[in-house]
Design a protein around this motif. Structure first.
Motif, short mmCIF file in Angstrom:
data_model
loop_
_atom_site.label_atom_id
_atom_site.label_comp_id
_atom_site.label_asym_id
_atom_site.label_seq_id
_atom_site.Cartn_x
_atom_site.Cartn_y
_atom_site.Cartn_z
N GLU A 27 0.84 -1.21 0.00
CA GLU A 27 0.00 0.00 0.00
C GLU A 27 0.87 1.26 0.00
O GLU A 27 0.56 2.24 -0.68
N LEU A 28 1.95 1.24 0.76
CA LEU A 28 2.87 2.38 0.79
C LEU A 28 3.53 2.59 -0.57
O LEU A 28 3.67 3.73 -1.04
N GLN A 29 3.89 1.50 -1.22
CA GLN A 29 4.51 1.61 -2.53
C GLN A 29 3.54 2.17 -3.56
O GLN A 29 3.93 2.92 -4.46
N GLU A 30 2.26 1.85 -3.42
CA GLU A 30 1.26 2.42 -4.32
C GLU A 30 1.10 3.92 -4.11
O GLU A 30 0.63 4.62 -5.00
N GLU A 31 1.48 4.39 -2.92
CA GLU A 31 1.48 5.83 -2.64
C GLU A 31 2.78 6.48 -3.13
O GLU A 31 2.98 7.68 -2.94
N GLY A 32 3.64 5.70 -3.75
CA GLY A 32 4.89 6.23 -4.29
C GLY A 32 6.07 6.13 -3.35
O GLY A 32 7.16 6.63 -3.66
N ILE A 33 5.90 5.49 -2.20
CA ILE A 33 6.96 5.39 -1.20
C ILE A 33 7.77 4.12 -1.44
O ILE A 33 7.22 3.02 -1.46
N ARG A 34 9.06 4.27 -1.60
CA ARG A 34 9.93 3.13 -1.89
C ARG A 34 10.93 2.85 -0.77
O ARG A 34 11.39 1.72 -0.61
N ASN A 35 11.26 3.88 0.01
CA ASN A 35 12.28 3.73 1.05
C ASN A 35 11.61 3.23 2.34
O ASN A 35 11.23 4.01 3.21
N ILE A 36 11.45 1.92 2.43
CA ILE A 36 10.74 1.29 3.55
C ILE A 36 11.64 0.25 4.21
O ILE A 36 12.10 -0.68 3.55
N GLU A 37 11.89 0.41 5.51
CA GLU A 37 12.60 -0.61 6.27
C GLU A 37 11.60 -1.32 7.16
O GLU A 37 10.88 -0.67 7.93
N SER A 38 11.52 -2.63 7.06
CA SER A 38 10.55 -3.42 7.83
C SER A 38 11.25 -4.21 8.93
O SER A 38 12.29 -4.84 8.69
N PRO A 113 -8.20 -3.81 8.76
CA PRO A 113 -7.52 -3.29 7.57
C PRO A 113 -7.90 -1.83 7.31
O PRO A 113 -8.98 -1.39 7.69
N PHE A 114 -7.00 -1.08 6.65
CA PHE A 114 -7.29 0.30 6.27
C PHE A 114 -7.46 0.35 4.76
O PHE A 114 -7.09 -0.56 4.03
N ASN A 115 -8.05 1.47 4.29
CA ASN A 115 -8.21 1.63 2.85
C ASN A 115 -7.31 2.75 2.35
O ASN A 115 -6.60 3.39 3.13
N LYS A 116 -7.34 3.00 1.06
CA LYS A 116 -6.44 3.99 0.46
C LYS A 116 -6.73 5.39 0.99
O LYS A 116 -5.82 6.21 1.11
N THR A 117 -7.99 5.67 1.28
CA THR A 117 -8.35 6.99 1.81
C THR A 117 -7.71 7.20 3.18
O THR A 117 -7.14 8.27 3.46
N HIS A 118 -7.81 6.19 4.05
CA HIS A 118 -7.19 6.27 5.37
C HIS A 118 -5.69 6.55 5.24
O HIS A 118 -5.14 7.45 5.88
N LEU A 119 -5.03 5.76 4.40
CA LEU A 119 -3.57 5.88 4.26
C LEU A 119 -3.20 7.21 3.62
O LEU A 119 -2.24 7.87 4.06
N GLY A 120 -3.93 7.62 2.61
CA GLY A 120 -3.63 8.88 1.94
C GLY A 120 -3.71 10.07 2.89
O GLY A 120 -2.83 10.95 2.88
N LYS A 121 -4.74 10.10 3.75
CA LYS A 121 -4.87 11.18 4.73
C LYS A 121 -3.71 11.17 5.72
O LYS A 121 -3.19 12.22 6.10
N ALA A 122 -3.31 9.96 6.14
CA ALA A 122 -2.21 9.85 7.10
C ALA A 122 -0.89 10.30 6.49
O ALA A 122 -0.10 10.99 7.14
N ILE A 123 -0.64 9.93 5.25
CA ILE A 123 0.59 10.34 4.58
C ILE A 123 0.59 11.85 4.38
O ILE A 123 1.61 12.52 4.58
#
Length: 266
Positions: A27-38, A113-123
């Motif tokens: 989901e983060l990658q779909e928001e354009g975020i690539r630098n993710i450490e898990s 689970p969250f949806n794209k709207t939830h994540l988009g607002k948080a980002i």
């Protein structure tokens, strides 16, 4: 300052479930975020933070070696100078379990689970914090705006102050509860009052009622910040004379719009 984009963000993701880590990362990658450490444990997250500082920490609530609140406390004490934004992702719905996070200035609490709207607002909330944009007002100079912030949580006050500073506000006074706020109001005038609801001695509703019954301050706009979701409770707050209500977590874009409406369209 150049505008910060979601693709510029670096994320530390703490999630014990491999499946959930993969879902959230996708989901983060779909928001354009690539630098993710898990990472999958509290200890691993703390070790990572001691080595490098991300732009945002995203964490599940329950971890194999502790809880997310321990990580948040570590960030606030050991890494306070970095003011790292923190986002909680959890299926927990009990208010008592989430209240500490709401009072500590997290940028968002996402359901699982969250949806794209939830994540988009948080980002977007994260970007607003990391990339300040001054609020433009016609009737006021934002840098001269006198604001009183009332909240019994130091962390919540710090978060609200940071959001206000990012909007260009610098003349900010603080009170730990309504009784202290009323004492301050005896000697100082303000253009805006932002207050929490749940506070000892004098709560936000009682403070708002006292202000509305005051000859000197009854005209001052009041923005109430509350973690309460009960509609009857919120209706009672509205009747106390507040001009606007805002949920916790304190979203910068929502606050920006509310302050503009309170000061320019009242």
């Amino acid at each position: 300052m150049n505008e910060l984009l979601s693709s510029d963000l670096s994320i530390l993701l703490l999630e014990p479930s491999q499946t959930q880590r993969r879902i959230i990362s996708n989901e983060l990658q779909e928001e354009g975020i690539r630098n993710i450490e898990s990472v999958d444990t509290l200890a691993a997250a703390i070790e990572s933070l001691n080595n490098s500082k991300p732009d945002l920490v995203i964490s599940a609530l329950y971890l194999p070696d502790g809880e997310a609140l321990t990580l948040l406390q570590h960030i606030h004490t050991e890494l306070a100078d970095h003011q790292l934004p923190f986002m909680l992702v959890s299926s927990e719905t009990r208010r008592v379990q989430l209240e500490a996070f709401k009072q500590s200035g997290v940028v968002a609490i996402l359901p699982k689970p969250f949806n794209k709207t939830h994540l988009g607002k948080a980002i977007n909330a994260t970007l607003d914090i990391l990339s300040p944009e001054e609020l433009e007002l016609d009737l006021y100079d934002i840098q001269e705006l006198r604001i009183l912030v009332v909240d019994d949580s130091r962390l919540a006050r710090n978060h609200i102050r940071r959001v206000l500073n990012n909007l260009g506000a610098t003349r900010i006074s603080e009170a730990e509860h309504g009784a202290e706020a009323l004492t301050i109001l005896e000697e100082h005038m303000f253009d805006l009052i932002i207050t929490d609801f749940n506070m000892p001695e004098v709560n936000g509703q009682e403070l708002a009622e006292a202000i509305r019954n005051s000859n000197e301050h009854n005209h001052v706009p009041i923005l109430m910040v509350s973690s309460e979701a009960n509609e009857t409770h919120l209706a009672n707050i509205a009747q106390s004379g507040v001009n606007a209500l805002c949920d916790k977590p304190f979203e910068p874009q929502v606050v920006k719009q509310l302050i503009y409406q309170l000061l320019e369209q009242s």
